[in-house]
Scaffold this motif. Structure first.
Motif, PDB file in Angstrom:
ATOM      1  N   GLN A  55       0.806  -1.226   0.000  1.00  0.00           N
ATOM      2  CA  GLN A  55       0.000   0.000   0.000  1.00  0.00           C
ATOM      3  C   GLN A  55       0.838   1.275   0.000  1.00  0.00           C
ATOM      4  O   GLN A  55       0.323   2.343  -0.316  1.00  0.00           O
ATOM      5  CB  GLN A  55      -0.912   0.027   1.233  1.00  0.00           C
ATOM      6  N   LYS A  56       2.079   1.185   0.435  1.00  0.00           N
ATOM      7  CA  LYS A  56       2.903   2.392   0.554  1.00  0.00           C
ATOM      8  C   LYS A  56       4.159   2.268  -0.293  1.00  0.00           C
ATOM      9  O   LYS A  56       5.290   2.296   0.226  1.00  0.00           O
ATOM     10  CB  LYS A  56       3.291   2.644   2.019  1.00  0.00           C
ATOM     11  N   PRO A  57       4.012   2.150  -1.619  1.00  0.00           N
ATOM     12  CA  PRO A  57       5.194   1.969  -2.463  1.00  0.00           C
ATOM     13  C   PRO A  57       6.167   3.150  -2.378  1.00  0.00           C
ATOM     14  O   PRO A  57       7.356   2.972  -2.603  1.00  0.00           O
ATOM     15  CB  PRO A  57       4.592   1.843  -3.868  1.00  0.00           C
ATOM     16  N   TYR A  58       5.665   4.329  -2.009  1.00  0.00           N
ATOM     17  CA  TYR A  58       6.557   5.492  -1.947  1.00  0.00           C
ATOM     18  C   TYR A  58       7.485   5.432  -0.746  1.00  0.00           C
ATOM     19  O   TYR A  58       8.646   5.837  -0.832  1.00  0.00           O
ATOM     20  CB  TYR A  58       5.742   6.782  -1.913  1.00  0.00           C
ATOM     21  N   ARG A  59       6.961   4.922   0.386  1.00  0.00           N
ATOM     22  CA  ARG A  59       7.833   4.764   1.556  1.00  0.00           C
ATOM     23  C   ARG A  59       8.927   3.736   1.235  1.00  0.00           C
ATOM     24  O   ARG A  59      10.086   3.922   1.577  1.00  0.00           O
ATOM     25  CB  ARG A  59       7.024   4.285   2.758  1.00  0.00           C
ATOM     26  N   ARG A  60       8.505   2.687   0.547  1.00  0.00           N
ATOM     27  CA  ARG A  60       9.458   1.667   0.147  1.00  0.00           C
ATOM     28  C   ARG A  60      10.493   2.263  -0.813  1.00  0.00           C
ATOM     29  O   ARG A  60      11.697   2.052  -0.665  1.00  0.00           O
ATOM     30  CB  ARG A  60       8.690   0.532  -0.543  1.00  0.00           C
ATOM     31  N   ALA A  61      10.035   3.054  -1.773  1.00  0.00           N
ATOM     32  CA  ALA A  61      10.948   3.655  -2.741  1.00  0.00           C
ATOM     33  C   ALA A  61      11.930   4.603  -2.047  1.00  0.00           C
ATOM     34  O   ALA A  61      13.094   4.707  -2.450  1.00  0.00           O
ATOM     35  CB  ALA A  61      10.174   4.409  -3.818  1.00  0.00           C
ATOM     36  N   LEU A  62      11.482   5.280  -0.996  1.00  0.00           N
ATOM     37  CA  LEU A  62      12.395   6.171  -0.260  1.00  0.00           C
ATOM     38  C   LEU A  62      13.515   5.353   0.371  1.00  0.00           C
ATOM     39  O   LEU A  62      14.698   5.696   0.257  1.00  0.00           O
ATOM     40  CB  LEU A  62      11.621   6.959   0.805  1.00  0.00           C
ATOM     41  N   MET A  63      13.145   4.238   1.004  1.00  0.00           N
ATOM     42  CA  MET A  63      14.182   3.367   1.601  1.00  0.00           C
ATOM     43  C   MET A  63      15.141   2.876   0.532  1.00  0.00           C
ATOM     44  O   MET A  63      16.360   2.864   0.730  1.00  0.00           O
ATOM     45  CB  MET A  63      13.524   2.164   2.284  1.00  0.00           C
ATOM     46  N   GLU A  64      14.597   2.454  -0.590  1.00  0.00           N
ATOM     47  CA  GLU A  64      15.447   1.927  -1.664  1.00  0.00           C
ATOM     48  C   GLU A  64      16.358   3.021  -2.224  1.00  0.00           C
ATOM     49  O   GLU A  64      17.502   2.758  -2.593  1.00  0.00           O
ATOM     50  CB  GLU A  64      14.573   1.293  -2.749  1.00  0.00           C
TER      51      GLU A  64
END
Lengths: 455, 455
Positions: free
Chosen positions: A167-176
């Motif tokens: 649901q939160k691909p942007y939070r994941r993308a920030l970590m990546e």
């Protein structure tokens, strides 16, 4: 011109963390227990996943612990954070109350979490570890751990609750973007994860499961340090830079809070803001009420049991004496992901038990309503977690209006909501419910607390 | 401790906006033209959509224009913004250069746009208008207009380019949370929109189309004020709070920039940062290079024509003398949505024409690479627009290393990238291309410039 912001210079960044354990009137905190022996956890056992200085901090009863120069330098990128008088909100509420908020959303990841992500990475690096491993729910903590790893040249692996990972691909993308590997949990990377997937291939995951996966990973590789985003004493300690700054900023404002309000999941934002005020009160300073605000969906302090329980769902980690809903409790999927914790930090739990801190639970609909009101008057869009503190701050201010008396209210605005617009969209569409925890589920989970079985 | 941040107090928020028109060596700017008569636009014609004080500012040649107290009070919620020395980036680049950035991402909407959204709302409110109408691409400006409307108790309607309306639901949700109606453009609300939809029901929209829809809406309702996010003289003026603060902060740092770098779409962020430095130079102050950085996908300054052209695609608005790629130019869909403007603000255009500002174009892949590097060293994740300035700042710093000499580099970090993680995801996946504007498309669009037809 009337004052709105109370700023400190980078030279005023705190030099020490403040440790409430030094001032607790009832004596030291209860020790964490080894789950196999139920004996107090030894330093040697803790050393398997934590470097020495963090163990020292976890067990310390010293009032002040020095912040390493290298950590303080990083802090100065965004610290001291501003203390802001919410003049426009006060006017909109037509209240005689004076409302201040301490704003942590200016940190690179948009919340207070890097205050502990940075020192935990630093100490692990110093101990020769080359990577960090941790769990995250909504992703605020995972982002902060990722930032810490990037700043100290380390790898990082974050087990992210699967439903949030989706649901939160942007939070994941920030970590990546910070260079971190972000793994949906439950995963096939760990025995714990494989067992859960074998039983339920569609498991949405939980913070307890992700914690078990992170602990298992760290235990299997001595080059990795396990880091965590809330609850532990050393984590709460690191966050006290918030409150120490706020104490000085309230002095600059020539005011003193009658009430300090923070949202509470694991408890680190509340503790970070409130403990320095509470400590001053315990040492004979001015009175101040402290209010911990939790979601009605996860009412750890208001409906939980005080008992020894696990922080993770598989019971791989130690037992902590704390307010807990049971390590098997899976809270309804409210948007304040950072507050969906079945147990709370032992130091916050103890302060509530001893009557030093009050606790209240609020539904997320009223919180989001407060968030919209705040955005339209003060500009900043608060994270769903932060709206819990805001809601109670507004209610206090409205009570002041009814009573015709002024009070000084300080609340913690732990992060911005730019990653959380889905919650605001659902609120606007009328699709949001409070997701209150139901009594049957609470009773079932409480029966799973180790002490409950023993009794 | 070495200094990292150069802060000003709220009492140091600028009291005036700075107007470059007062210092231009070649005399006043060329007037905007009525598209029907090609005669200079009169005040009466401008008054149809703009309140008097903004017309005054648009035409003014005074060096300083006072900021109303009510606007300044709102500014102080997030201003003065920090000037930060990028020590960690310098070390990572192993450069003798000193790199500073002026960070606007701390504003409530995450970019510099509220610096003009607030005064435009204020003056329209003062003139008795009850609503605002505007266009937006990626949504930074639309969010700022929405914030301005919320703060002054006005309605707002934002025509958002349809492809962004679909791709950036969070930006849209932010506007809606502030109480704004956000309409996908082309829409059935206007004659312009209906005509375009009749020809092409699947039109993805463009900033030029959205501008035409907003202009048509404002022209049809005297209670609405048309506001805009860049290019116009008064908009550039409002943004000079950035550069005025930076001038004082560089003094605090006991340093002076050899080069000031800003990204350029309509030109307001570049002008806001650079004009106060440029003005000081023109009045006999220290030399400073100014570099405008645009995307290779939309090379207005580096490959455009200097001519009178429309800002909107339907030709409803006035003609401006500026660098333009032609009002029919539709740039490739690069992620720096805020830089996809076929024309640039006349004042920036003039400064480039007169050799006062240099211009360069860069591809988005190299920009995103710089953004990742910056996030991992300095923490802040830059918006794709801001990475254009950052890219050139890094290249300047690397040149310093090659040449073995130090220079002081100041660049504008116009906003955070927390709404733009999709761009970083695509970059990480290797799916990003520069989307460079092709020569055939540029030639076709140039042929549509009114002057080109006349010639």
């Amino acid at each position: 011109m009337r004052r709105t912001k109370f700023l400190l210079g980078e030279e005023d960044t705190p030099t020490h963390w403040y440790n409430l354990a030094a001032d607790l009137p009832g004596g030291p905190l209860h020790a964490a227990l080894n789950p196999a022996t139920r004996e107090p956890l030894t330093r040697a056992e803790m050393a398997a996943t934590m470097p020495e200085p963090l163990i020292d901090q976890e067990l310390s009863t010293a009032r002040e612990i020095e912040i390493p120069e290298e950590v303080r330098r990083v802090y100065t990128l965004w610290r001291p954070s501003p203390l802001i008088r919410a003049h426009r909100l006060e006017r909109a509420l037509d209240t005689p109350a004076r409302i201040y908020y301490k704003y942590e959303g200016g940190a690179p990841t948009g919340s207070h979490k890097p205050n502990t992500g940075i020192p935990q990475a630093y100490y692990n690096k110093l101990a020769g570890r080359t990577g960090l491993v941790t769990e995250t729910g909504a992703g605020q903590w995972g982002s902060a751990a990722a930032l810490g790893a990037a700043f100290f040249g380390m790898t990082a692996k974050v087990f992210m609750v699967k439903v949030s990972h989706q649901q939160k691909p942007y939070r994941r993308a920030l970590m990546e973007t910070y260079g971190t590997e972000c793994v949906a949990s439950p995963s096939t990377r760990t025995a714990v994860g494989r067992k859960i997937l074998a039983d339920d291939p569609d498991s949405p995951g939980s913070l307890g499961i992700a914690t078990s996966e992170a602990l298992e990973t760290a235990a299997g590789d001595p080059s990795l340090g396990y880091v965590l985003g809330s609850a532990a004493n050393h984590v709460l300690l690191h966050q006290t830079v918030i409150g120490q700054e706020a104490v000085r900023q309230m002095e600059l404002a020539e005011d003193h809070p009658d009430v300090v309000i923070g949202c509470a999941g694991g408890g680190s934002n509340l503790a970070g803001l409130a403990f320095p005020f509470l400590g001053a009160r315990l040492r004979g300073g001015r009175p101040v009420r402290i209010i911990a605000v939790e979601p009605a969906a996860c009412p750890t302090l208001t409906r939980g049991t005080i008992a020894y329980d696990y922080a993770d769902s598989a019971g791989l980690g130690p037992l902590f004496r704390m307010h807990t809903l049971g390590h098997g409790f899976v809270p309804p999927p409210v948007h304040a992901g950072g507050l969906r914790a079945h147990g709370i930090g032992p130091a916050v739990s103890r302060a509530v038990e001893d009557g030093l801190i009050e606790a209240t639970a609020v539904g997320q609909v009223a919180c989001l309503e407060a968030g919209v009101r705040f955005a339209r008057t003060e500009g900043v869009l608060p994270a769903p977690e932060s709206t819990h503190a805001l809601r109670v701050a507004i209610d206090e201010a409205l009570r002041c209006r009814e009573e015709g008396r002024s009070r000084t209210i300080l609340f913690g605005l732990s992060g911005h909501g730019h990653f959380d617009l889905a919650a605001y969209q659902k609120y606007a569409a009328g699709e949001l419910t409070d997701g209150e925890a139901d009594s049957h589920g609470l009773a079932l989970a409480a029966a799973g607390i180790p002490g409950a079985r023993v009794a």
